[in-house]
Design an enzyme around this catalytic site. Structure first.
Site, PDB file in Angstrom:
ATOM      1  N   PHE A  18       0.968  -0.654   0.084  1.00  0.00           N
ATOM      2  CA  PHE A  18      -0.540   0.196  -0.430  1.00  0.00           C
ATOM      3  C   PHE A  18       0.794   0.819   0.178  1.00  0.00           C
ATOM      4  CE2 PHE A  18      -1.701   3.358   2.109  1.00  0.00           C
ATOM      5  CZ  PHE A  18      -2.974   3.687   1.406  1.00  0.00           C
TER       6      PHE A  18
ATOM      7  N   ARG B  50      -2.653 -21.594 -11.477  1.00  0.00           N
ATOM      8  CA  ARG B  50      -2.961 -22.739 -12.492  1.00  0.00           C
ATOM      9  C   ARG B  50      -3.741 -21.862 -13.694  1.00  0.00           C
ATOM     10  NH1 ARG B  50      -9.484 -22.344 -11.694  1.00  0.00           N
ATOM     11  NH2 ARG B  50     -10.361 -24.179 -11.756  1.00  0.00           N
TER      12      ARG B  50
ATOM     13  N   TRP C 247     -19.081 -16.672  -7.247  1.00  0.00           N
ATOM     14  CA  TRP C 247     -17.914 -15.835  -7.626  1.00  0.00           C
ATOM     15  C   TRP C 247     -17.074 -15.933  -7.146  1.00  0.00           C
ATOM     16  CZ3 TRP C 247     -18.272 -10.107  -9.239  1.00  0.00           C
ATOM     17  CH2 TRP C 247     -16.951  -9.489  -9.273  1.00  0.00           C
TER      18      TRP C 247
ATOM     19  N   MET D 187     -12.478 -16.718  -7.099  1.00  0.00           N
ATOM     20  CA  MET D 187     -10.504 -16.264  -7.173  1.00  0.00           C
ATOM     21  C   MET D 187      -9.997 -17.380  -6.669  1.00  0.00           C
ATOM     22  SD  MET D 187      -8.939 -13.035  -4.817  1.00  0.00           S
ATOM     23  CE  MET D 187      -7.476 -12.416  -5.455  1.00  0.00           C
ATOM     24  N   ASN D 188      -9.157 -17.681  -7.778  1.00  0.00           N
ATOM     25  CA  ASN D 188      -8.140 -19.175  -8.222  1.00  0.00           C
ATOM     26  C   ASN D 188      -6.686 -19.238  -8.139  1.00  0.00           C
ATOM     27  OD1 ASN D 188      -9.880 -21.792  -7.244  1.00  0.00           O
ATOM     28  ND2 ASN D 188     -10.531 -21.129  -9.282  1.00  0.00           N
TER      29      ASN D 188
ATOM     30  N   ASP E 215     -14.198 -13.170   4.107  1.00  0.00           N
ATOM     31  CA  ASP E 215     -13.650 -12.344   5.628  1.00  0.00           C
ATOM     32  C   ASP E 215     -15.426 -11.042   5.696  1.00  0.00           C
ATOM     33  OD1 ASP E 215     -13.856 -10.129   3.140  1.00  0.00           O
ATOM     34  OD2 ASP E 215     -12.407 -11.557   2.937  1.00  0.00           O
TER      35      ASP E 215
ATOM     36  N   GLU F 227     -29.990 -44.402  -0.841  1.00  0.00           N
ATOM     37  CA  GLU F 227     -29.138 -43.512  -1.011  1.00  0.00           C
ATOM     38  C   GLU F 227     -30.399 -42.336  -0.936  1.00  0.00           C
ATOM     39  OE1 GLU F 227     -24.171 -44.465  -1.774  1.00  0.00           O
ATOM     40  OE2 GLU F 227     -25.706 -43.890  -3.550  1.00  0.00           O
TER      41      GLU F 227
END
Length: 730
Positions: free
Chosen positions: A282, A445, A479, A481-482, A536, A616
């Protein structure tokens, strides 16, 4: 009003139902922290601050030889670097001449009913009758920097919401090298523990409790997301605090990017806790007349242990942080096709899965990765948000109509923030990717990161996503994020402002999410970041459901969900029943156990339902019916951790109690069966002591007996057996 200012004593006192937070403006206009703890009425608590002459402590020039006055030893309400405080700072200001300093003194304050939104950021909210707000301006006379400390008091929940806004009221451009959200100095001697939550992909939210020591204990993420490795949720508590006793204070950062949280014990045995945006990633240019808003921190106080603290925070999140219809409404029971098909699917496979889902009572089919572009593996097409019609004949609109004709809702996976190097989007807009000049881009990835700080990127993604949401009549999006952020550089910014890229990125994510929330207010958004990598408080503002972990193994989930429960409402936690042997661990667990563990969160399935046998299917149908009947108790009730998975490897137990205390559900999972075991007891919580409760076998118990003597657990044998005991007040 919950906020009081005493003009004679120059004290600010903030009262919640059980706590008091007090500050004082001392004679040189420093804003000092007096006290935060159990509620105290009608007392000036500044006597707790005892200035002393400390060796080599710097004294301000206006102290007139008073060697007891030093910002390095006094409890600051917002700390700065460069003028004598050598402890961790909240604010580092690089002035136009290159010096780094800010000497903040009290200027003025405002007290009002209600709470203002934070520009561009998620934050708690409340009507004027629910929340009071105090703003205190601290100014540096030389540079013109003004820090407005923001305090909002949610009295009923024992919650304080803190933030800081930094404005440049001078004539010259300044650089912020750090601007944290809050500082809490405790002038009392330290006998406390700090609880943090560490982890990894598929092993999130492991609790670690450490006694405070001299020096600094710090958790942080410099990954561009809050991350699975550390979480922006920290607890400070009495050294002897338990689930049911001791003072506890939780700090939850309402931010989803890189963060830092740190507690420091200094030379006088006092402690300082700071929290906010990670300074390593930052910096921010602040021109004359401009302001920078730091994220909010939610602070929750409990005088009666960790369970009370968690439940206060859970209730608050669902009423004053989560938005939209699903903050108190049951989320649809869904099946996600990922572990059923991975990339190998077509329309007919999906419809067969949907038919099987409808048969057992599932309400939604979610189509995960692989539906777009030329996506048949994780190496291509991210960013090309149009349907792969070779897989999906007739496109997403056709599939959506067929699902709705079967009585199912339709959900879809996106990974908006990423781009594949092998994609049409990268070919057409290579400048939209974060990339440093002269360096090859690091991939993870097989993907790179879009510059979410660009308005053009946000517009493109909104247009693509909105078109698909309308075309397919989506009820839900996942949504994802990987990967973490690398190559953080923007061609749009000059060299001296590249430190803004990380924060501008997350502001762009928030801006896109807000546009979607406003355009599609009924849409359910589930946040995911390689599982629980961005779980979060910031994401809860946009996403009432968060995928807790890519690890769907029921036994591993016991520890993950235990850690989550400290800081996040159970309703927000995505939890699914998956196939066995489990795809992540290879473990085989009974379907009953998998169901009971998943019911602790927002319930769903992650398996190929077309392969189920008749038994099942009947069992899953009963599970879904049971969850639909009990969901409000599981997701809105009071939650109690009855065992600690770090210490009890024999069995795990938790309890939920309805708001009226008339129904309680106790779930027990045996982790390690023992031959010739002793009789097991578990003490319950949250019941009416004089009330009489009955179980499903006709047993009758007083609440006091169940809480003080305990519930006898039934004998259980085999691999990972489980049971749910339902108690009803009669």
């Amino acid at each position: 009003m919950s906020i009081q200012y005493n003009e004679r004593d120059k004290t600010f006192t903030l009262h919640t139902k059980t706590s008091t937070y007090q500050m004082v403006v001392e004679s040189h206009r420093y804003l000092l922290h007096c006290y935060y703890g159990d509620r105290i009425e009608g007392q000036n608590l500044s006597f707790l601050i005892q200035p002393q002459d400390r060796g080599f402590a710097a004294n301000p020039p206006d102290a007139e030889g008073d060697r007891t006055l030093s910002v390095d030893t006094l409890p600051q309400e917002y700390s700065t670097f460069g003028v004598g405080d050598f402890r961790e700072s909240c604010l580092d200001v690089r002035n136009a001449d290159g010096s780094v300093a800010a000497d903040l003194r009290y200027s003025e304050h405002r007290i009002y009913k209600g709470k203002k939104a934070l520009a561009g950021l998620p934050a708690s909210y409340g009507d004027p009758e629910q929340v009071d707000t105090l703003e205190i301006d601290l100014e540096d006379a030389v540079s013109g920097v003004c820090v407005t400390l923001q305090y909002s008091v949610f009295e009923e929940y024992d919650i304080l919401a803190r933030a800081a806004r930094v404005s440049n009221q001078g004539a010259h451009t300044l650089m912020l090298d750090r601007a944290l959200s809050m500082c809490l100095d405790d002038p009392l001697p330290v006998q406390k523990d700090v609880i943090t939550f560490y982890g990894r992909h598929m092993g999130e939210r492991n609790l670690e409790r450490t006694a405070l020591r001299h020096g600094k204990i710090r958790v942080e993420s410099a990954r561009g997301a809050s991350s699975p490795h550390h979480n922006p949720f920290v607890i400070l508590c009495d050294a002897g605090a338990t689930e049911t006793s001791g003072a506890c204070c939780a700090f939850s950062l309402v931010y989803s990017g890189s963060f830092m949280a740190q507690v420091e014990v200094d030379q006088t045995d006092s402690s300082r806790f700071v929290m906010g945006i990670d300074p390593q990633t930052f910096s921010w240019e602040l021109k004359a007349g401009e302001a920078f808003q730091a994220p909010e921190v939610l602070i929750c106080y409990s005088t009666n242990g960790l369970a009370e603290m968690s439940n206060k925070l859970h209730r608050f999140q669902l009423r004053h942080l989560v938005r939209g219809p699903y903050k108190t409404k049951r989320c649809p029971v869904l099946v996600n096709n990922w572990e059923a098909t991975y990339f190998d699917f077509d329309t007919e496979k999906l419809l067969a899965l949907a038919e099987a889902a409808k048969e057992v009572g599932i309400e939604m089919l979610v189509l995960d990765d692989g539906w777009f572009g030329r996506r048949n593996s994780d190496t291509t097409s991210l960013g090309d948000w149009f349907a792969n019609t070779e897989k999906l004949k007739g496109g997403l609109g056709c599939l959506g109509r067929r699902l709705r004709g079967m009585g199912l809702e339709f959900g879809l996976w996106f990974e908006p923030e990423m781009v594949s190097p092998a994609s049409l989007l990268m070919d057409e807009h290579p400048a939209w990717c974060l990339k440093m000049p002269g360096r090859a881009n690091a991939t993870s990835r097989s993907q790179c990161v879009l510059n979410m700080g660009l308005a053009a990127v946000q517009d493109y993604l909104f247009d693509c996503m909105a078109k698909i949401i309308r075309e397919a009549d989506l009820a839900y999006i996942k949504w994802d994020m990987n990967r973490s952020i690398t190559n953080a550089y923007s061609d749009e910014l000059p060299a001296h402002r590249q430190g803004e890229v990380w924060h501008r990125y997350i502001l762009g994510v928030y801006a896109l999410l807000e546009r979607l929330v406003q355009a599609f207010p009924e849409l359910l958004i589930e946040s995911c970041a390689s599982g629980g990598g961005r779980y979060d408080a910031g994401m809860l503002y946009y996403s009432p459901q968060v995928w807790a972990s890519d690890n769907t193994d029921a036994i591993d989930r016991l520890a993950i969900q235990y850690g989550n429960s400290f800081g996040f409402a159970m309703k927000t936690m995505g939890s699914h029943v998956s196939v066995c042997p489990n795809h992540q661990t290879g473990r085989t667990t009974p379907l009953t156990t998998r169901g009971l563990v998943a019911m602790a969160g927002s319930f769903g399935y992650e398996m190929d339902l077309t392969r189920l046998d008749a038994q099942e299917k009947r069992q899953i149908k009963r599970q879904i019916a049971q969850f639909k009947e009990q969901w409000a108790i599981h997701q809105l009730g009071e939650y109690h951790r009855l065992t600690d998975p770090r210490k009890n490897h024999w069995f795990a137990a938790w309890q939920v109690v309805s708001e009226d205390r008339c129904i309680s559900l106790v779930t027990i999972v045996v982790r390690e069966p023992i031959a010739n075991p002793p009789v097991l007891y578990v003490k319950l919580r949250g019941l009416e002591p004089t009330g009489v409760y009955t179980d499903e076998q006709g047993g009758r118990y007083t609440g006091a007996a169940l809480m003080s003597a305990g519930l006898v657990l039934p004998p259980m044998r085999g691999d990972y057996p489980s049971v749910q005991v339902q108690l009803r007040h009669i």
